[in-house]
Scaffold this motif. Sequence first.
Motif, PDB file in Angstrom:
ATOM      1  N   VAL A  43       6.584   3.839   3.754  1.00 10.24           N
ATOM      2  CA  VAL A  43       5.955   3.600   2.456  1.00 10.24           C
ATOM      3  C   VAL A  43       6.560   2.382   1.769  1.00 10.24           C
ATOM      4  O   VAL A  43       5.836   1.477   1.322  1.00 10.24           O
ATOM      5  N   LEU A  44       7.878   2.329   1.684  1.00  2.16           N
ATOM      6  CA  LEU A  44       8.535   1.232   0.967  1.00  2.16           C
ATOM      7  C   LEU A  44       8.262  -0.112   1.627  1.00  2.16           C
ATOM      8  O   LEU A  44       7.966  -1.102   0.943  1.00  2.16           O
ATOM      9  N   ARG A  45       8.322  -0.174   2.933  1.00  2.00           N
ATOM     10  CA  ARG A  45       8.079  -1.423   3.646  1.00  2.00           C
ATOM     11  C   ARG A  45       6.641  -1.902   3.439  1.00  2.00           C
ATOM     12  O   ARG A  45       6.395  -3.107   3.271  1.00  2.00           O
ATOM     13  N   ARG A  46       5.711  -0.971   3.444  1.00  2.00           N
ATOM     14  CA  ARG A  46       4.307  -1.355   3.239  1.00  2.00           C
ATOM     15  C   ARG A  46       4.092  -1.969   1.869  1.00  2.00           C
ATOM     16  O   ARG A  46       3.405  -2.978   1.703  1.00  2.00           O
ATOM     17  N   GLU A 123      -2.301   7.918  -1.009  1.00  3.03           N
ATOM     18  CA  GLU A 123      -1.438   6.746  -1.148  1.00  3.03           C
ATOM     19  C   GLU A 123      -1.705   5.698  -0.077  1.00  3.03           C
ATOM     20  O   GLU A 123      -1.787   4.498  -0.369  1.00  3.03           O
ATOM     21  N   PHE A 124      -1.876   6.130   1.174  1.00  8.04           N
ATOM     22  CA  PHE A 124      -2.076   5.160   2.242  1.00  8.04           C
ATOM     23  C   PHE A 124      -3.403   4.425   2.083  1.00  8.04           C
ATOM     24  O   PHE A 124      -3.467   3.197   2.256  1.00  8.04           O
ATOM     25  N   LYS A 125      -4.460   5.144   1.731  1.00 10.29           N
ATOM     26  CA  LYS A 125      -5.752   4.488   1.516  1.00 10.29           C
ATOM     27  C   LYS A 125      -5.703   3.566   0.300  1.00 10.29           C
ATOM     28  O   LYS A 125      -6.352   2.514   0.287  1.00 10.29           O
ATOM     29  N   PHE A 126      -4.931   3.970  -0.705  1.00  6.80           N
ATOM     30  CA  PHE A 126      -4.739   3.124  -1.885  1.00  6.80           C
ATOM     31  C   PHE A 126      -4.087   1.809  -1.488  1.00  6.80           C
ATOM     32  O   PHE A 126      -4.559   0.712  -1.848  1.00  6.80           O
ATOM     33  N   TRP A 127      -2.999   1.892  -0.716  1.00  4.59           N
ATOM     34  CA  TRP A 127      -2.302   0.686  -0.261  1.00  4.59           C
ATOM     35  C   TRP A 127      -3.194  -0.144   0.655  1.00  4.59           C
ATOM     36  O   TRP A 127      -3.275  -1.373   0.518  1.00  4.59           O
ATOM     37  N   TYR A 128      -3.871   0.507   1.574  1.00  2.00           N
ATOM     38  CA  TYR A 128      -4.691  -0.209   2.554  1.00  2.00           C
ATOM     39  C   TYR A 128      -5.860  -0.935   1.886  1.00  2.00           C
ATOM     40  O   TYR A 128      -6.169  -2.084   2.229  1.00  2.00           O
ATOM     41  N   SER A 129      -6.480  -0.290   0.906  1.00  3.92           N
ATOM     42  CA  SER A 129      -7.605  -0.914   0.211  1.00  3.92           C
ATOM     43  C   SER A 129      -7.150  -2.127  -0.596  1.00  3.92           C
ATOM     44  O   SER A 129      -7.824  -3.168  -0.612  1.00  3.92           O
ATOM     45  N   ILE A 130      -6.006  -2.009  -1.270  1.00  2.00           N
ATOM     46  CA  ILE A 130      -5.492  -3.148  -2.040  1.00  2.00           C
ATOM     47  C   ILE A 130      -5.111  -4.296  -1.108  1.00  2.00           C
ATOM     48  O   ILE A 130      -5.380  -5.474  -1.398  1.00  2.00           O
TER      49      ILE A 130
END
Length: 205
Positions: A43-46, A123-130
């Motif tokens: 999470v932090l690295r992403r 959270e992952f979809k949030f990060w991936y979409s941004i």
Amino acid sequence: MMDPASGGDGGGEGGGLSWALSAWSLGVSRRYQHLLDKATPYVLRRWVWLAALALAYAIRVLIAQGFYVVTYALGIYVLNLLIGFLSPQVDPEIQALVDDGAGPSLPTRSSDEFRPFVRRLPEFKFWYSITKAFCVAFVLTFFSVFDVPVFWPILLFYWLVLFTVTMKRQILHMIKYKYVPFTFGKQRYTSKKPASSDDAGLSSN
């Protein structure tokens, strides 16, 4: 005249090329999904990588001195994603209307059963979409057709007003239904263990 055999061979070659491209596309898709699956627990690295990408985009816009409409559209999209990230998967207000309060709800007291907060947008979809949005916006800055002349302070002011109004409504929704969009792990309640006779004997020795 055209030899029918040659036409058949051409069709076979075309079919073989189409099959090869389809197989290559499937292999790339599987490899890409495998990389996404491997990146999920980091999470932090992403998010650090995303921060670096956002900084690179900001530097690109500052150097180009333009593409403010692209940046404004990016900001609106990120704001919509943020609302989905902070919202529960099932809106308590809608759930109350459906089952008249008899269905499952978010815990509001410490005595209630613990239920982790389930987001509408994980959270992952949030990060991936941004991340995808910043990549697309960064590519668009290399095409002058998207550099629409505009007075950027107006766009910035309008976005800040929209952000303030939206977040105020979201915070009031959190307060009304008493939920926090962050889960810090399952709560554990421990009680003091009564001292046994063996413990008492050991302590006396």
